[in-house]
Design a protein around this motif. Structure first.
Motif, PDB file in Angstrom:
ATOM      1  N   MET A  60    -114.617  22.513-157.269  1.00 18.25           N
ATOM      2  CA  MET A  60    -113.512  23.411-157.014  1.00 18.25           C
ATOM      3  C   MET A  60    -113.691  22.803-155.215  1.00 18.25           C
ATOM      4  N   GLU A  61    -112.028  22.630-154.704  1.00 16.38           N
ATOM      5  CA  GLU A  61    -111.885  22.416-153.819  1.00 16.38           C
ATOM      6  C   GLU A  61    -111.242  23.517-153.032  1.00 16.38           C
ATOM      7  N   ASN A  62    -112.167  23.483-151.263  1.00 12.92           N
ATOM      8  CA  ASN A  62    -111.607  24.375-150.690  1.00 12.92           C
ATOM      9  C   ASN A  62    -110.495  24.325-149.679  1.00 12.92           C
ATOM     10  N   ILE A  63    -109.540  25.198-149.370  1.00 21.87           N
ATOM     11  CA  ILE A  63    -108.416  24.922-148.161  1.00 21.87           C
ATOM     12  C   ILE A  63    -108.336  26.166-147.542  1.00 21.87           C
ATOM     13  N   THR A  64    -109.003  26.174-146.324  1.00 19.94           N
ATOM     14  CA  THR A  64    -108.221  26.882-144.812  1.00 19.94           C
ATOM     15  C   THR A  64    -106.469  27.027-144.464  1.00 19.94           C
ATOM     16  N   LEU A  65    -106.383  28.086-144.685  1.00 23.92           N
ATOM     17  CA  LEU A  65    -105.010  28.642-143.843  1.00 23.92           C
ATOM     18  C   LEU A  65    -105.125  29.916-143.184  1.00 23.92           C
ATOM     19  N   GLU A  66    -104.671  28.615-141.879  1.00 25.92           N
ATOM     20  CA  GLU A  66    -103.656  30.168-141.303  1.00 25.92           C
ATOM     21  C   GLU A  66    -102.545  30.319-140.527  1.00 25.92           C
ATOM     22  N   PHE A  67    -101.835  31.742-140.856  1.00 26.88           N
ATOM     23  CA  PHE A  67    -100.784  31.723-140.823  1.00 26.88           C
ATOM     24  C   PHE A  67    -100.307  32.156-139.429  1.00 26.88           C
ATOM     25  N   ILE A  68     -99.661  31.666-138.302  1.00 23.19           N
ATOM     26  CA  ILE A  68     -99.787  32.349-136.743  1.00 23.19           C
ATOM     27  C   ILE A  68     -98.440  33.570-136.921  1.00 23.19           C
ATOM     28  N   SER A  69     -96.840  33.362-137.817  1.00 26.29           N
ATOM     29  CA  SER A  69     -96.242  34.067-137.478  1.00 26.29           C
ATOM     30  C   SER A  69     -95.571  34.228-138.882  1.00 26.29           C
ATOM     31  N   ASP A  70     -94.875  35.637-138.838  1.00 26.95           N
ATOM     32  CA  ASP A  70     -94.517  35.873-140.565  1.00 26.95           C
ATOM     33  C   ASP A  70     -93.348  34.526-140.650  1.00 26.95           C
TER      34      ASP A  70
ATOM     35  N   VAL B 275    -107.451  32.527-146.667  1.00 26.29           N
ATOM     36  CA  VAL B 275    -106.684  32.638-145.812  1.00 26.29           C
ATOM     37  C   VAL B 275    -106.012  34.042-145.002  1.00 26.29           C
ATOM     38  N   THR B 276    -105.680  33.498-143.731  1.00 27.13           N
ATOM     39  CA  THR B 276    -106.114  34.841-141.987  1.00 27.13           C
ATOM     40  C   THR B 276    -103.978  34.870-142.017  1.00 27.13           C
TER      41      THR B 276
ATOM     42  N   PRO C 278    -101.049  36.661-140.571  1.00 24.73           N
ATOM     43  CA  PRO C 278    -100.224  37.319-139.139  1.00 24.73           C
ATOM     44  C   PRO C 278    -100.924  38.071-138.686  1.00 24.73           C
ATOM     45  N   ASP C 279    -101.750  38.730-137.562  1.00 23.59           N
ATOM     46  CA  ASP C 279    -102.251  40.115-136.746  1.00 23.59           C
ATOM     47  C   ASP C 279    -102.892  40.407-137.661  1.00 23.59           C
ATOM     48  N   SER C 280    -103.731  39.431-138.626  1.00 21.58           N
ATOM     49  CA  SER C 280    -105.209  39.965-139.473  1.00 21.58           C
ATOM     50  C   SER C 280    -106.522  39.617-138.996  1.00 21.58           C
ATOM     51  N   LEU C 281    -107.515  40.719-138.765  1.00 19.37           N
ATOM     52  CA  LEU C 281    -108.848  39.605-137.710  1.00 19.37           C
ATOM     53  C   LEU C 281    -109.210  38.974-139.093  1.00 19.37           C
ATOM     54  N   GLU C 282    -109.617  39.526-140.186  1.00 14.22           N
ATOM     55  CA  GLU C 282    -110.386  38.873-140.959  1.00 14.22           C
ATOM     56  C   GLU C 282    -109.611  37.852-142.056  1.00 14.22           C
ATOM     57  N   PRO C 283    -110.262  36.716-142.815  1.00 23.60           N
ATOM     58  CA  PRO C 283    -109.302  35.604-143.462  1.00 23.60           C
ATOM     59  C   PRO C 283    -109.830  36.916-145.133  1.00 23.60           C
ATOM     60  N   SER C 284    -108.807  36.442-146.067  1.00 29.92           N
ATOM     61  CA  SER C 284    -109.142  36.984-147.320  1.00 29.92           C
ATOM     62  C   SER C 284    -109.569  35.378-147.727  1.00 29.92           C
ATOM     63  N   GLU C 285    -110.517  36.346-149.174  1.00 25.13           N
ATOM     64  CA  GLU C 285    -110.768  34.514-149.759  1.00 25.13           C
ATOM     65  C   GLU C 285    -109.783  34.891-151.436  1.00 25.13           C
ATOM     66  N   ILE C 286    -109.450  33.812-151.880  1.00 22.31           N
ATOM     67  CA  ILE C 286    -108.151  34.014-152.886  1.00 22.31           C
ATOM     68  C   ILE C 286    -108.895  32.563-154.216  1.00 22.31           C
ATOM     69  N   LYS C 287    -108.958  33.051-155.699  1.00 26.31           N
ATOM     70  CA  LYS C 287    -109.554  31.279-155.637  1.00 26.31           C
ATOM     71  C   LYS C 287    -107.394  31.425-157.118  1.00 26.31           C
TER      72      LYS C 287
ATOM     73  N   GLN D 224    -100.415  42.187-149.329  1.00 28.02           N
ATOM     74  CA  GLN D 224     -99.977  41.976-147.861  1.00 28.02           C
ATOM     75  C   GLN D 224     -98.927  41.205-147.534  1.00 28.02           C
ATOM     76  N   ILE D 225     -98.740  40.163-147.684  1.00 23.44           N
ATOM     77  CA  ILE D 225     -97.414  38.715-148.012  1.00 23.44           C
ATOM     78  C   ILE D 225     -96.058  39.794-147.344  1.00 23.44           C
ATOM     79  N   ASP D 226     -96.141  40.495-148.884  1.00 24.01           N
ATOM     80  CA  ASP D 226     -94.643  41.059-149.167  1.00 24.01           C
ATOM     81  C   ASP D 226     -94.685  42.504-148.580  1.00 24.01           C
ATOM     82  N   LYS D 227     -95.493  43.142-147.633  1.00 19.23           N
ATOM     83  CA  LYS D 227     -95.095  44.101-147.367  1.00 19.23           C
ATOM     84  C   LYS D 227     -95.169  42.772-145.595  1.00 19.23           C
ATOM     85  N   LEU D 228     -95.189  42.012-145.214  1.00 18.94           N
ATOM     86  CA  LEU D 228     -94.993  41.775-144.077  1.00 18.94           C
ATOM     87  C   LEU D 228     -93.935  40.756-143.659  1.00 18.94           C
ATOM     88  N   ILE D 229     -93.556  40.099-144.903  1.00 18.90           N
ATOM     89  CA  ILE D 229     -92.369  39.383-145.470  1.00 18.90           C
ATOM     90  C   ILE D 229     -91.002  39.553-145.925  1.00 18.90           C
TER      91      ILE D 229
END
Length: 108
Positions: free
Chosen positions: A1-11, A45-46, A48-57, A90-95
């Protein structure tokens, strides 16, 4: 299984990568690394404006190769399989206000 980290700065960045047409949601990830369809992916995945990342499979369900037409960047689309933190909502609410935009995204 591959691991990928993403951080979104803006909506807007998140909107560009979000794939709402996937049954449970998904994200397009710019990469030149080679992946096979159906590869299992652990996303950290982090939002925008989130303090903690979330894990998704997820699973690779979309591949845009290097040199694709229209200047589309190379990458993969990962559809959400297990989303315990309900990142899709969370994404649907943000964007939400951007989802009806005519601005093109990285996948469509």
């Amino acid at each position: 299984m591959e691991n990928i980290t993403l951080e979104f700065i803006s909506d807007r960045d998140l909107y560009q990568s979000y794939m709402p047409f996937m049954k449970h949601g998904g994200l397009f990830i710019r990469t030149t690394e080679q992946f096979e369809l159906a590869t299992d992916i652990n996303l950290t995945v982090t939002l925008p404006d989130s303090l903690e990342p979330s894990e998704i499979k997820g699973k690779v369900t979309w591949i845009t190769p290097i040199g694709a037409q229209n200047g589309t960047p190379a990458g993969i689309g990962v559809s959400f399989v297990e989303d315990p933190d309900n990142v899709r909502n969370q994404i649907d609410k943000l964007i939400g206000r951007l989802l009806n935009s005519s601005e093109p995204t990285l996948s469509m």
